[in-house]
Design a protein around this motif. Structure first.
Motif, PDB file in Angstrom:
ATOM      1  N   CYS A   1     -55.422  56.925  17.574  1.00 21.58           N
ATOM      2  CA  CYS A   1     -54.416  55.949  17.999  1.00 21.58           C
ATOM      3  C   CYS A   1     -53.916  56.332  19.390  1.00 21.58           C
ATOM      4  N   GLU A   2     -53.381  55.330  20.106  1.00 18.63           N
ATOM      5  CA  GLU A   2     -52.824  55.618  21.417  1.00 18.63           C
ATOM      6  C   GLU A   2     -51.433  56.220  21.296  1.00 18.63           C
ATOM      7  N   VAL A   3     -50.757  55.991  20.139  1.00 17.08           N
ATOM      8  CA  VAL A   3     -49.442  56.568  19.878  1.00 17.08           C
ATOM      9  C   VAL A   3     -49.285  56.691  18.362  1.00 17.08           C
ATOM     10  N   ARG A   4     -48.528  57.675  17.917  1.00  8.28           N
ATOM     11  CA  ARG A   4     -48.272  57.864  16.488  1.00  8.28           C
ATOM     12  C   ARG A   4     -46.897  57.287  16.164  1.00  8.28           C
ATOM     13  N   CYS A   5     -46.888  56.206  15.384  1.00 11.27           N
ATOM     14  CA  CYS A   5     -45.618  55.569  15.018  1.00 11.27           C
ATOM     15  C   CYS A   5     -44.782  56.531  14.172  1.00 11.27           C
ATOM     16  N   GLY A   6     -43.463  56.393  14.252  1.00  9.21           N
ATOM     17  CA  GLY A   6     -42.589  57.323  13.564  1.00  9.21           C
ATOM     18  C   GLY A   6     -42.709  57.295  12.062  1.00  9.21           C
ATOM     19  N   PHE A   7     -43.127  56.166  11.496  1.00  8.65           N
ATOM     20  CA  PHE A   7     -43.235  56.032  10.047  1.00  8.65           C
ATOM     21  C   PHE A   7     -44.622  56.385   9.533  1.00  8.65           C
ATOM     22  N   CYS A   8     -45.580  56.640  10.419  1.00 11.65           N
ATOM     23  CA  CYS A   8     -46.983  56.733  10.032  1.00 11.65           C
ATOM     24  C   CYS A   8     -47.311  58.073   9.389  1.00 11.65           C
ATOM     25  N   ASN A   9     -47.883  58.012   8.170  1.00 10.91           N
ATOM     26  CA  ASN A   9     -48.424  59.215   7.544  1.00 10.91           C
ATOM     27  C   ASN A   9     -49.915  59.046   7.277  1.00 10.91           C
ATOM     28  N   LEU A  10     -50.541  58.148   8.053  1.00 12.06           N
ATOM     29  CA  LEU A  10     -51.972  57.949   7.913  1.00 12.06           C
ATOM     30  C   LEU A  10     -52.733  59.077   8.601  1.00 12.06           C
TER      31      LEU A  10
ATOM     32  N   PRO B   1     -59.174  51.191  15.016  1.00 14.38           N
ATOM     33  CA  PRO B   1     -60.574  51.064  15.436  1.00 14.38           C
ATOM     34  C   PRO B   1     -60.734  50.626  16.889  1.00 14.38           C
ATOM     35  N   THR B   2     -59.824  49.757  17.359  1.00 15.33           N
ATOM     36  CA  THR B   2     -59.943  49.274  18.735  1.00 15.33           C
ATOM     37  C   THR B   2     -59.437  50.290  19.753  1.00 15.33           C
ATOM     38  N   PHE B   3     -59.123  51.507  19.306  1.00 21.97           N
ATOM     39  CA  PHE B   3     -58.957  52.606  20.249  1.00 21.97           C
ATOM     40  C   PHE B   3     -60.300  52.879  20.923  1.00 21.97           C
ATOM     41  N   LEU B   4     -61.397  52.634  20.205  1.00 22.92           N
ATOM     42  CA  LEU B   4     -62.732  52.793  20.771  1.00 22.92           C
ATOM     43  C   LEU B   4     -62.959  51.780  21.879  1.00 22.92           C
ATOM     44  N   THR B   5     -63.780  52.121  22.834  1.00 17.14           N
ATOM     45  CA  THR B   5     -64.142  51.193  23.893  1.00 17.14           C
ATOM     46  C   THR B   5     -65.039  50.091  23.335  1.00 17.14           C
ATOM     47  N   ALA B   6     -65.261  49.064  24.129  1.00 16.94           N
ATOM     48  CA  ALA B   6     -66.143  47.975  23.694  1.00 16.94           C
ATOM     49  C   ALA B   6     -67.540  48.508  23.361  1.00 16.94           C
ATOM     50  N   ALA B   7     -68.065  49.398  24.211  1.00 20.05           N
ATOM     51  CA  ALA B   7     -69.390  49.958  23.948  1.00 20.05           C
ATOM     52  C   ALA B   7     -69.397  50.786  22.669  1.00 20.05           C
TER      53      ALA B   7
ATOM     54  N   ALA C   1     -51.615  47.275  22.044  1.00 21.70           N
ATOM     55  CA  ALA C   1     -52.092  47.929  23.257  1.00 21.70           C
ATOM     56  C   ALA C   1     -53.603  47.971  23.373  1.00 21.70           C
ATOM     57  N   THR C   2     -54.305  47.933  22.227  1.00 17.26           N
ATOM     58  CA  THR C   2     -55.767  48.081  22.257  1.00 17.26           C
ATOM     59  C   THR C   2     -56.516  46.784  21.998  1.00 17.26           C
ATOM     60  N   ALA C   3     -55.793  45.694  21.761  1.00 15.82           N
ATOM     61  CA  ALA C   3     -56.448  44.395  21.522  1.00 15.82           C
ATOM     62  C   ALA C   3     -56.812  43.759  22.854  1.00 15.82           C
ATOM     63  N   THR C   4     -57.725  44.409  23.567  1.00 19.44           N
ATOM     64  CA  THR C   4     -58.147  43.908  24.872  1.00 19.44           C
ATOM     65  C   THR C   4     -59.259  42.882  24.703  1.00 19.44           C
ATOM     66  N   ALA C   5     -59.436  42.053  25.711  1.00 18.81           N
ATOM     67  CA  ALA C   5     -60.390  40.950  25.605  1.00 18.81           C
ATOM     68  C   ALA C   5     -61.814  41.445  25.373  1.00 18.81           C
TER      69      ALA C   5
ATOM     70  N   ASP D   1     -45.996  42.057  25.593  1.00 17.35           N
ATOM     71  CA  ASP D   1     -47.332  42.621  25.377  1.00 17.35           C
ATOM     72  C   ASP D   1     -47.865  42.240  23.997  1.00 17.35           C
ATOM     73  N   VAL D   2     -46.968  42.209  23.010  1.00 13.19           N
ATOM     74  CA  VAL D   2     -47.370  41.801  21.658  1.00 13.19           C
ATOM     75  C   VAL D   2     -47.841  40.343  21.666  1.00 13.19           C
ATOM     76  N   GLU D   3     -47.065  39.483  22.300  1.00 12.29           N
ATOM     77  CA  GLU D   3     -47.422  38.066  22.346  1.00 12.29           C
ATOM     78  C   GLU D   3     -48.747  37.862  23.093  1.00 12.29           C
ATOM     79  N   ALA D   4     -48.956  38.619  24.159  1.00 13.23           N
ATOM     80  CA  ALA D   4     -50.214  38.500  24.912  1.00 13.23           C
ATOM     81  C   ALA D   4     -51.396  38.913  24.044  1.00 13.23           C
ATOM     82  N   ALA D   5     -51.222  39.987  23.271  1.00 13.51           N
ATOM     83  CA  ALA D   5     -52.301  40.443  22.388  1.00 13.51           C
ATOM     84  C   ALA D   5     -52.606  39.391  21.322  1.00 13.51           C
ATOM     85  N   LEU D   6     -51.584  38.783  20.767  1.00 13.23           N
ATOM     86  CA  LEU D   6     -51.796  37.739  19.769  1.00 13.23           C
ATOM     87  C   LEU D   6     -52.545  36.556  20.381  1.00 13.23           C
TER      88      LEU D   6
END
Length: 446
Positions: free
Chosen positions: A55-64, A111-117, A146-150, A187-192
């Motif tokens: 992940c690009e950041v670890r959310c405060g609630f995340c225990n994954l 998963p979208t932390f990975l690059t397109a390739a 942040a990772t939902a790039t085109a 940024d959220v709205e743009a990703a959506l």
């Protein structure tokens, strides 16, 4: 049915998304070969799950099971190991009978932390190594604002994704900061918007209730902001504060007061979605009534015949649930990921829990009863040769006494009442076996 008036369990004890819980897994004394484990298993409708623990950041609630960032060539080494594991698993499945995958999912982490390739390579592993036809089956992929790039989304759409799930959690920036998830609403709205532009048929938005400072008004703001995108699915998650997470280092609120606040927000969110054209599938999942389901519901990953690839993924046969080691602490996670990337032999299951007939009954009842549609009693009886009321008289009697069973359900259908669904996270753990509870209690978080 025998009834009891024991006090109700707390409503937010544990999110039951898998049974037995992974904290009940242990190192297997005599690690079995995968070929032997899968020899007698049906293989005509398998589920495939690939886990990407970055992940690009670890959310405060995340225990994954995920880490922040991937220095050096770590993602390359990880995909190399995933390729080796997939090759070993496919070999273990054999060719004595047809091997077919009915569903696929990429999760994490992100998963979208990975690059397109790299996403192309991940899809290649699923198709060329495992034999999954990603364009012919439902394929669900998790992403983040942040990772939902085109370019990444284009790869997923082109490779057959039918569902994209984005963790927004809150459209209110102050709440996102309180959950240690810094993000700008723009940024959220743009990703959506980028997700909708792909044409992928199912958009799912995750929201969280119970965040510090959240009110009915701010909760409605997030709900309405999500509804503006007319997502085919919405998941409403209660906030949990778990050990070794960012929020787990802060002093806990008064638990009972927090329970009531979360219940109040849950009921508000549920009723708001029902009034806006959604149907309830489970405590968490809501589907737009005019949206055709394109994949499994909440409990699908509980079915036997689950193949998990990656160091945080689980696999299910009828007799054994297995995975790799599990941790929440970042240092431990890094160590496990490094060990995974260095593994050369993936031919055996080394961490897991055996599932006997009694546990199979509990699992079936859990995964069915926690769905809004309920469980046909005849189906249970046909599968196990016994009645759920005979197998679980105390538990079901208690649920009935608490008003958690729907007394108006059609004859032959065991179904939760609306309040039963609201208390799913308290009800579910009541069905855990003594053995699983003991193993979970003995687990030392790391």
């Amino acid at each position: 049915m025998k009834t009891t008036r024991a006090p109700a369990p707390r409503p937010y004890r544990s999110y039951v998304y898998a049974y037995p819980h992974k904290t009940a897994y242990r190192e297997l004394a005599d690690p079995p070969e995968l070929a032997a484990l899968w020899a007698g298993e049906p293989k005509d409708a398998l589920s495939l799950y690939a886990h990407v623990p970055f992940c690009e950041v670890r959310c405060g609630f995340c225990n994954l099971f995920t880490r922040i960032g991937a220095p050096g060539e770590l993602t390359t080494r990880y995909l190399d190991a995933l390729d080796r594991q997939a090759t070993a698993v496919r070999e273990a499945l054999g060719d004595g009978e047809p091997v077919r995958f009915a569903t696929a999912a990429f999760g994490g982490g992100t998963p979208t932390f990975l690059t397109a390739a790299e996403l192309e390579r991940l899809c290649d592993i699923a198709e060329r190594r495992m034999g999954a036809d990603l364009r012919a089956v439902p394929l669900s992929v998790e992403t983040s604002p942040a990772t939902a790039t085109a370019d990444r989304l284009a790869v997923l759409a082109g490779r057959g994704a039918t569902r994209l799930s984005i963790g927004v959690q809150s459209f209110v920036e102050a709440e996102a900061r309180a959950a240690v998830r810094p993000q700008r609403r723009a940024d959220v709205e743009a990703a959506l918007g980028r997700i909708r532009d792909t044409g992928v048929p199912v958009l799912n938005i995750d929201l969280i209730y119970g965040i510090d400072g959240q009110t009915e008004e701010s909760w409605r703001l997030s709900l309405d902001a999500a509804l503006a995108w007319r997502p085919e699915e919405l998941y409403l998650y209660p906030l949990y504060v778990r050990p070794l997470t960012g929020l787990g280092r802060t002093p806990p609120e008064d638990d009972r007061e927090w329970d009531e606040r979360r219940l109040r927000l849950y009921r508000y969110g549920r009723d708001h979605l029902l009034a806006h054209g959604y149907e309830q599938v489970s405590m968490r999942m809501f589907r737009r009534r005019d949206a055709a389901p394109l994949g499994p519901d909440d409990h699908a990953c509980q079915t036997d015949g689950m193949i998990g690839l990656g160091c945080g993924a689980r696999s299910y046969t009828s007799a054994l649930h297995y995975s790799f080691d599990y941790a929440v602490d970042m240092r431990e996670i890094r160590s496990i990921i490094d060990a995974y990337t260095e593994t050369g032999d993936f031919s055996r299951a080394r961490v897991g829990r055996w599932v006997d007939a009694g546990e199979a009954r509990r699992r079936h009842l859990l995964q069915s009863l926690l769905q809004a549609e309920g469980m046909p009693v005849a189906g249970y009886e046909e599968r196990f040769g016994s009645s759920p009321f005979a197998d679980f008289p105390e538990e079901l009697g208690r649920f009935e006494a608490l008003g958690w069973l729907d007394g108006e359900a059609p004859e032959g259908l065991l179904r939760l009442s609306p309040e039963g669904l609201a208390h799913s996270d308290g009800l579910g753990p009541e069905l855990f076996s003594p053995g699983v509870r003991a193993a979970m209690a003995a687990y030392e978080p790391k």
